[in-house]
Design a protein around this motif. Structure first.
Motif, mmCIF file in Angstrom:
data_model
loop_
_atom_site.group_PDB
_atom_site.id
_atom_site.type_symbol
_atom_site.label_atom_id
_atom_site.label_comp_id
_atom_site.label_asym_id
_atom_site.label_seq_id
_atom_site.Cartn_x
_atom_site.Cartn_y
_atom_site.Cartn_z
ATOM 1 N N LEU A 45 0.823 -1.210 0.000
ATOM 2 C CA LEU A 45 0.000 0.000 0.000
ATOM 3 C C LEU A 45 0.854 1.257 0.000
ATOM 4 C CD1 LEU A 45 -2.756 1.410 0.203
ATOM 5 C CD2 LEU A 45 -2.531 1.220 2.694
ATOM 6 N N VAL A 46 1.897 1.301 0.798
ATOM 7 C CA VAL A 46 2.729 2.491 0.920
ATOM 8 C C VAL A 46 3.403 2.856 -0.403
ATOM 9 C CG1 VAL A 46 4.845 1.328 1.708
ATOM 10 C CG2 VAL A 46 4.352 3.675 2.458
ATOM 11 N N LEU A 47 3.874 1.870 -1.157
ATOM 12 C CA LEU A 47 4.529 2.159 -2.432
ATOM 13 C C LEU A 47 3.502 2.603 -3.469
ATOM 14 C CD1 LEU A 47 7.188 2.301 -3.965
ATOM 15 C CD2 LEU A 47 6.887 -0.115 -4.569
ATOM 16 N N ARG A 48 2.337 1.982 -3.441
ATOM 17 C CA ARG A 48 1.259 2.393 -4.353
ATOM 18 C C ARG A 48 0.904 3.859 -4.093
ATOM 19 N NH1 ARG A 48 -1.907 0.188 -7.878
ATOM 20 N NH2 ARG A 48 -3.847 1.265 -8.374
ATOM 21 N N GLU A 49 0.716 4.239 -2.840
ATOM 22 C CA GLU A 49 0.346 5.619 -2.517
ATOM 23 C C GLU A 49 1.498 6.589 -2.779
ATOM 24 O OE1 GLU A 49 -1.717 6.072 1.199
ATOM 25 O OE2 GLU A 49 -3.231 4.595 0.623
ATOM 26 N N PHE A 50 2.731 6.129 -2.660
ATOM 27 C CA PHE A 50 3.884 6.957 -3.011
ATOM 28 C C PHE A 50 3.813 7.342 -4.490
ATOM 29 C CE2 PHE A 50 8.257 7.306 -4.623
ATOM 30 C CZ PHE A 50 8.759 8.302 -3.795
ATOM 31 N N TYR A 51 3.556 6.361 -5.356
ATOM 32 C CA TYR A 51 3.450 6.648 -6.791
ATOM 33 C C TYR A 51 2.229 7.514 -7.100
ATOM 34 C CZ TYR A 51 7.188 3.386 -7.986
ATOM 35 O OH TYR A 51 8.410 2.760 -8.111
ATOM 36 N N LEU A 52 1.121 7.284 -6.426
ATOM 37 C CA LEU A 52 -0.070 8.104 -6.657
ATOM 38 C C LEU A 52 0.184 9.552 -6.253
ATOM 39 C CD1 LEU A 52 -2.891 5.680 -5.427
ATOM 40 C CD2 LEU A 52 -2.250 6.209 -7.798
ATOM 41 N N ALA A 53 0.999 9.756 -5.239
ATOM 42 C CA ALA A 53 1.301 11.107 -4.756
ATOM 43 C C ALA A 53 2.438 11.768 -5.511
ATOM 44 C CB ALA A 53 1.631 11.066 -3.261
ATOM 45 N N LEU A 54 3.502 11.006 -5.835
ATOM 46 C CA LEU A 54 4.739 11.619 -6.338
ATOM 47 C C LEU A 54 5.301 10.995 -7.610
ATOM 48 C CD1 LEU A 54 6.558 11.986 -2.909
ATOM 49 C CD2 LEU A 54 5.277 13.737 -4.159
ATOM 50 N N GLY A 55 4.624 10.055 -8.191
ATOM 51 C CA GLY A 55 5.152 9.336 -9.351
ATOM 52 C C GLY A 55 5.454 10.194 -10.563
ATOM 53 N N GLY A 56 4.896 11.404 -10.621
ATOM 54 C CA GLY A 56 5.172 12.306 -11.734
ATOM 55 C C GLY A 56 6.069 13.468 -11.368
ATOM 56 N N CYS A 57 6.608 13.458 -10.164
ATOM 57 C CA CYS A 57 7.407 14.574 -9.649
ATOM 58 C C CYS A 57 8.897 14.224 -9.705
ATOM 59 C CB CYS A 57 6.984 14.890 -8.215
ATOM 60 S SG CYS A 57 7.821 16.319 -7.512
ATOM 61 N N GLU A 58 9.528 14.538 -10.833
ATOM 62 C CA GLU A 58 10.939 14.175 -11.019
ATOM 63 C C GLU A 58 11.852 14.778 -9.954
ATOM 64 O OE1 GLU A 58 12.661 14.620 -14.876
ATOM 65 O OE2 GLU A 58 10.894 13.790 -15.856
ATOM 66 N N ASP A 59 11.528 15.973 -9.465
ATOM 67 C CA ASP A 59 12.384 16.603 -8.460
ATOM 68 C C ASP A 59 12.478 15.769 -7.187
ATOM 69 O OD1 ASP A 59 12.963 18.745 -10.111
ATOM 70 O OD2 ASP A 59 11.360 20.000 -9.287
ATOM 71 N N LEU A 60 11.461 15.000 -6.877
ATOM 72 C CA LEU A 60 11.516 14.127 -5.712
ATOM 73 C C LEU A 60 11.867 12.688 -6.103
ATOM 74 C CD1 LEU A 60 8.531 15.471 -3.609
ATOM 75 C CD2 LEU A 60 10.969 15.851 -3.238
ATOM 76 N N MET A 61 11.378 12.231 -7.236
ATOM 77 C CA MET A 61 11.661 10.855 -7.666
ATOM 78 C C MET A 61 13.146 10.651 -7.962
ATOM 79 S SD MET A 61 8.856 8.962 -7.744
ATOM 80 C CE MET A 61 9.192 7.668 -8.919
ATOM 81 N N GLU A 62 13.846 11.752 -8.266
ATOM 82 C CA GLU A 62 15.268 11.654 -8.594
ATOM 83 C C GLU A 62 16.112 12.524 -7.674
ATOM 84 O OE1 GLU A 62 15.635 12.481 -12.772
ATOM 85 O OE2 GLU A 62 14.355 10.780 -13.316
ATOM 86 N N ALA A 63 15.654 12.706 -6.446
ATOM 87 C CA ALA A 63 16.401 13.502 -5.472
ATOM 88 C C ALA A 63 17.416 12.597 -4.774
ATOM 89 C CB ALA A 63 15.457 14.130 -4.440
ATOM 90 N N TYR A 64 18.674 12.749 -5.118
ATOM 91 C CA TYR A 64 19.794 12.003 -4.549
ATOM 92 C C TYR A 64 19.836 10.562 -5.044
ATOM 93 C CZ TYR A 64 23.477 10.713 -1.329
ATOM 94 O OH TYR A 64 24.652 10.271 -0.792
ATOM 95 N N HIS A 65 18.834 9.740 -4.709
ATOM 96 C CA HIS A 65 18.712 8.385 -5.251
ATOM 97 C C HIS A 65 17.595 8.405 -6.278
ATOM 98 C CE1 HIS A 65 21.531 6.947 -2.360
ATOM 99 N NE2 HIS A 65 20.701 6.864 -1.345
ATOM 100 N N TYR A 66 17.482 7.335 -7.036
ATOM 101 C CA TYR A 66 16.507 7.266 -8.111
ATOM 102 C C TYR A 66 15.448 6.206 -7.823
ATOM 103 C CZ TYR A 66 20.025 10.007 -10.470
ATOM 104 O OH TYR A 66 20.920 10.982 -10.782
ATOM 105 N N PHE A 67 14.210 6.663 -7.606
ATOM 106 C CA PHE A 67 13.100 5.732 -7.465
ATOM 107 C C PHE A 67 12.768 5.194 -8.849
ATOM 108 C CE2 PHE A 67 12.647 8.131 -3.593
ATOM 109 C CZ PHE A 67 12.299 7.155 -2.677
#
Length: 144
Positions: A45-67
């Motif tokens: 659930l936590v990973l699903r909601e992470f993508y629903l919240a931030l999956g399109g936000c490159e500034d956070l998805m690629e901040a230091y490490h790469y999701f």
């Protein structure tokens, strides 16, 4: 299932990017399901909601490490992989036998040795701590 983490993850956009969260910062359920395609496991659930919240936000998805984007998620060594460092020395994942837990413990693999070690925290704890470290400690000028 009720949303447990979605608003907390959405709140990272104004906290670290000084902008309001917008629909484009996340993925829709349909976009996420389409991107997951034939992934042989169900997301916690936590990973699903992470993508629903931030999956399109490159500034956070690629901040230091790469999701990993949802279509890049992999199952390997008995783990669902979701994050890697810039040099590809480490990868992070969940044990497959813990995917039904809403917020499972995160494990890190040292790729050269192939050894896994617990990060001793759940995904939500790990992600919130990582972003705090990246934006508050590595980038103090953001707080000026």
């Amino acid at each position: 299932m009720a949303e447990m983490f979605l608003e907390k993850f959405r709140s990272l956009v104004p906290l670290y990017l000084e902008d309001e969260w917008q629909k484009e910062d996340g993925l829709t359920d349909a976009e996420l399901d389409d991107a997951l395609g034939t992934l042989p496991v169900q997301l916690p659930l936590v990973l699903r909601e992470f993508y629903l919240a931030l999956g399109g936000c490159e500034d956070l998805m690629e901040a230091y490490h790469y999701f990993f984007d949802p279509d890049e998620l992999e199952v390997e060594d008995g783990y669902l992989l979701f994050l890697e460092d810039e040099e590809e020395k480490y990868v992070w994942g969940f044990r497959l036998d813990q995917l039904e837990v809403p917020d499972p413990i995160v494990y890190r693999r040292q790729n050269a040795r192939g050894t896994w070690k617990s990060e001793e925290g759940t995904f939500s704890e790990y992600v919130l701590d990582m972003f705090s470290w990246v934006f508050d400690e590595l980038s103090p000028e953001l707080n000026d």
